[in-house]
Design a protein around this motif. Sequence first.
Motif, PDB file in Angstrom:
ATOM      1  N   UNK A  61      30.097   3.040  33.487  1.00  0.00           N
ATOM      2  CA  UNK A  61      30.550   2.805  34.869  1.00  0.00           C
ATOM      3  C   UNK A  61      30.683   4.284  35.520  1.00  0.00           C
ATOM      4  N   UNK A  62      30.893   5.216  34.688  1.00  0.00           N
ATOM      5  CA  UNK A  62      31.147   6.488  35.161  1.00  0.00           C
ATOM      6  C   UNK A  62      29.785   6.991  35.658  1.00  0.00           C
ATOM      7  N   UNK A  63      28.593   6.866  34.861  1.00  0.00           N
ATOM      8  CA  UNK A  63      27.344   7.143  35.249  1.00  0.00           C
ATOM      9  C   UNK A  63      26.913   6.384  36.641  1.00  0.00           C
ATOM     10  N   UNK A  64      27.278   5.036  36.731  1.00  0.00           N
ATOM     11  CA  UNK A  64      26.869   4.274  37.850  1.00  0.00           C
ATOM     12  C   UNK A  64      27.450   5.067  39.219  1.00  0.00           C
ATOM     13  N   UNK A  65      28.778   5.330  38.980  1.00  0.00           N
ATOM     14  CA  UNK A  65      29.726   6.019  40.270  1.00  0.00           C
ATOM     15  C   UNK A  65      29.162   7.266  40.532  1.00  0.00           C
ATOM     16  N   UNK A  66      28.708   7.964  39.362  1.00  0.00           N
ATOM     17  CA  UNK A  66      28.501   9.509  39.660  1.00  0.00           C
ATOM     18  C   UNK A  66      26.801   9.583  40.226  1.00  0.00           C
ATOM     19  N   UNK A  67      26.015   8.396  39.764  1.00  0.00           N
ATOM     20  CA  UNK A  67      24.786   8.087  40.481  1.00  0.00           C
ATOM     21  C   UNK A  67      24.826   7.934  42.075  1.00  0.00           C
ATOM     22  N   UNK A  68      25.826   7.214  42.402  1.00  0.00           N
ATOM     23  CA  UNK A  68      25.993   7.054  43.676  1.00  0.00           C
ATOM     24  C   UNK A  68      26.425   8.456  44.456  1.00  0.00           C
ATOM     25  N   UNK A  69      27.303   9.007  43.705  1.00  0.00           N
ATOM     26  CA  UNK A  69      27.539  10.327  44.276  1.00  0.00           C
ATOM     27  C   UNK A  69      26.441  11.253  44.657  1.00  0.00           C
ATOM     28  N   UNK A  70      25.519  11.122  43.585  1.00  0.00           N
ATOM     29  CA  UNK A  70      24.414  12.019  43.488  1.00  0.00           C
ATOM     30  C   UNK A  70      23.384  11.698  44.784  1.00  0.00           C
TER      31      UNK A  70
END
Length: 115
Positions: A61-70
């Motif tokens: 979940x963290x990677x998913x949200x951080x990927x959207x941030x990126x």
Amino acid sequence: MADKKYDLEDRLVDFAAKTAILAENLPKNFTGNYYGSQLLRSGGSSALNFGEAQGTNTDRDYINKASICLKELKETRVNLKILKKLNYGDSTIEKLLDEAEQLIKIIATIIRNKK
């Protein structure tokens, strides 16, 4: 300012605020309104999605949200490059481009290390 240590959330919030101020000060014409609206959304979204990432329960979940941030940071970077080509804004754009590059590298590294 160089001596002050920011955590990542503070940097993203500061970046979002500065992009919002830039968007507000763009010319009030079709082009300025279009790119200003896009800049406001993507610049703010990067900070908001990072905030959501901090509240996740799993690395996935963290990677998913951080990927959207990126993704939003990269969109903001392109928008800033376009505004620079249009000669909109001032030296603020160059500073925001530099900060966008730094934030992109930081978030990409965090994502890579979480995998």
